[in-house]
Design a protein around this motif. Structure first.
Motif, short mmCIF file in Angstrom:
data_model
loop_
_atom_site.label_atom_id
_atom_site.label_comp_id
_atom_site.label_asym_id
_atom_site.label_seq_id
_atom_site.Cartn_x
_atom_site.Cartn_y
_atom_site.Cartn_z
N LYS A 266 0.80 -1.22 0.00
CA LYS A 266 0.00 0.00 0.00
C LYS A 266 0.84 1.28 0.00
O LYS A 266 0.36 2.33 -0.42
N SER A 267 2.05 1.23 0.49
CA SER A 267 2.79 2.45 0.83
C SER A 267 3.49 3.11 -0.34
O SER A 267 4.09 4.17 -0.19
N PHE A 268 3.42 2.54 -1.54
CA PHE A 268 4.18 3.08 -2.67
C PHE A 268 3.53 4.31 -3.29
O PHE A 268 4.21 5.14 -3.89
N ALA A 269 2.19 4.46 -3.19
CA ALA A 269 1.52 5.61 -3.79
C ALA A 269 0.08 5.69 -3.30
O ALA A 269 -0.62 4.68 -3.22
N THR A 270 -0.33 6.91 -3.00
CA THR A 270 -1.73 7.24 -2.71
C THR A 270 -2.02 8.54 -3.43
O THR A 270 -1.37 9.55 -3.17
N SER A 271 -2.96 8.53 -4.36
CA SER A 271 -3.26 9.72 -5.16
C SER A 271 -4.45 10.48 -4.58
O SER A 271 -5.46 9.87 -4.21
N VAL A 272 -4.33 11.81 -4.53
CA VAL A 272 -5.43 12.65 -4.05
C VAL A 272 -5.70 13.76 -5.07
O VAL A 272 -4.84 14.11 -5.89
#
Length: 408
Positions: free
Chosen positions: A245-251
């Motif tokens: 999960k920690s590689f990318a979170t887009s907002v």
């Protein structure tokens, strides 16, 4: 029609006014902006031109000073902005301070402090339970109806919409493999979520009650919690998500203030289990939001998840997140968890839409079970607004690109 040439019914009209951070054409300087239709108002310049006492908060390269100022300042600034873009007397001063949206560069609108992600959709949780625990007597875990389950993510990899997402690598092990292997994820997924942005901080050791939600949370945005399902499956026992999960979170580049969503407030689904007092919202104002989300892969809509079906509300999540005394910081971000509804076309992840890869999606450019390099995922949404007008949420887009060094 408002005097600043926004078409009637535009979802980004003066009833909305989401905040972002932009650079004008030909400049690297970052400015706080407010979206009106297909243009961006330089909020700091407008505040200076009109003598606003909040000019110093708006003339910054990030939203964090405004976030930290608290609810009274948020309301005052919103009232002023509404007047600046609707009152004819302000037009001469404000009109030159607009930029076409297509001409500016948008940035991550706030400096992310901590990041937490929840698991608040009963439909999503039951689908995941049926996929991975088909023989279990209940598809939900025993604690699910008693508390909002969550995990701590990585704030440093929160990305603004439009940023490419590099396919992650990690360990994976299929049930039939004798040992794990390392390499690029082959089961890259998305999760359609809503993110809540904390403004006013809280004191260490002092929990935030349900009624404190609107004093601490400034606004919300769409969020895509990219997930490497194969990496996640091998690593998550016993401590939960990590590299998967920690590689990318887009907002989104636009944060919609809570005050723009008053008409979208709804009661959450009926509770089926008694809640402990700190989570019991029976006597609180409606804690749900009627947000209509759309998920598209390469421009083709594959799902339309309804946020109104979320079992746990953002206020309950905030209360649970702080009940142990953990403090809030300005810029904290927490995700709702995957938004899924009861129908097949309302599932917010490819894991559910393809039932863990069993049922491929038919797209105009071919079949998909999980994401391929080059795929572009776009989340968009709207909410009911005043007098039947929609409130638009800024979209979230990300394109999957291959890792430059896939071997390891």
């Amino acid at each position: 029609m408002p005097p600043f040439d926004v078409p009637e019914g535009d979802p980004f009209g003066p009833h909305n006014l989401p905040y972002g951070v932009f650079s004008p054409p030909g400049s690297s300087e970052r400015r706080v902006g407010v979206r009106l239709g297909d243009r961006v108002l330089d909020a700091g310049a407008a505040a200076h031109a009109l003598g606003s006492p909040y000019a110093s908060l708006l003339a910054r390269p990030t939203l964090n000073p405004l976030l930290a100022a608290g609810r009274t300042a948020w309301s005052d600034v919103r009232r002023a902005l509404t007047a600046w873009v609707t009152v004819p007397a302000h037009r001469e001063a404000v009109e030159p301070l607009f930029h076409p949206l297509s001409s500016v560069t948008l940035h991550l609108p706030f400096e992310v402090a901590d990041y937490v992600d929840f698991y608040a959709s009963e439909h999503h949780a039951r689908n995941v339970g049926r996929i991975f625990r088909p023989d279990a007597p209940d598809s939900l875990t025993p604690n699910w109806k008693h508390l909002p389950i969550g995990y701590h993510g990585r704030s440093g990899t929160v990305l603004v919409s439009g940023t490419d997402v590099v396919r992650p690598s990690g360990q994976r092990k299929a049930p039939t493999d004798p040992v794990p292997v390392f390499g690029p994820s082959v089961r890259l997924d998305i999760e359609a979520e809503v993110g809540f942005v904390v403004g006013a901080p809280s004191e260490l050791g002092r929990p935030v009650p349900l009624g404190g939600f609107r004093d601490h949370v400034f606004g919300l945005c769409l969020l895509n919690d990219w997930s490497a399902r194969d990496v996640q499956a091998w690593e998550y026992v016993p401590l939960g998500p990590f590299l998967g999960k920690s590689f990318a979170t887009s907002v989104s580049a636009w944060i919609t203030p809570l005050d723009a969503l008053e008409e979208a407030r709804v009661a959450p689904p009926e509770r089926t289990h008694a809640l402990l007092p700190y989570l019991d919202d029976a006597d609180e104002e409606p804690g749900g939001y009627d947000l209509r989300i759309s998920v598209a892969v390469n421009g083709h809509v594959v799902s339309e998840p309804p946020f109104s079906t979320m079992y746990w509300t953002a206020a309950q999540q905030l209360a649970h997140m702080t009940v142990n005394g953990a403090s809030l910081r300005t810029g904290d971000l927490y995700g709702s968890g995957t938004v899924s509804g009861p129908a097949e076309g309302q599932r917010g992840s490819l894991l559910e839409l393809t039932w863990n890869g069993r049922d491929a999606l038919e797209l105009p450019d071919g079949k998909r079970t999980f994401l391929e390099d080059g795929d572009v995922v776009t989340l968009s949404a709207w909410a009911p607004g005043p007098d039947g007008v929609r409130v638009g949420l800024g979209e979230v887009t990300g394109r999957v690109v291959p890792r430059a060094d896939p071997a390891g």
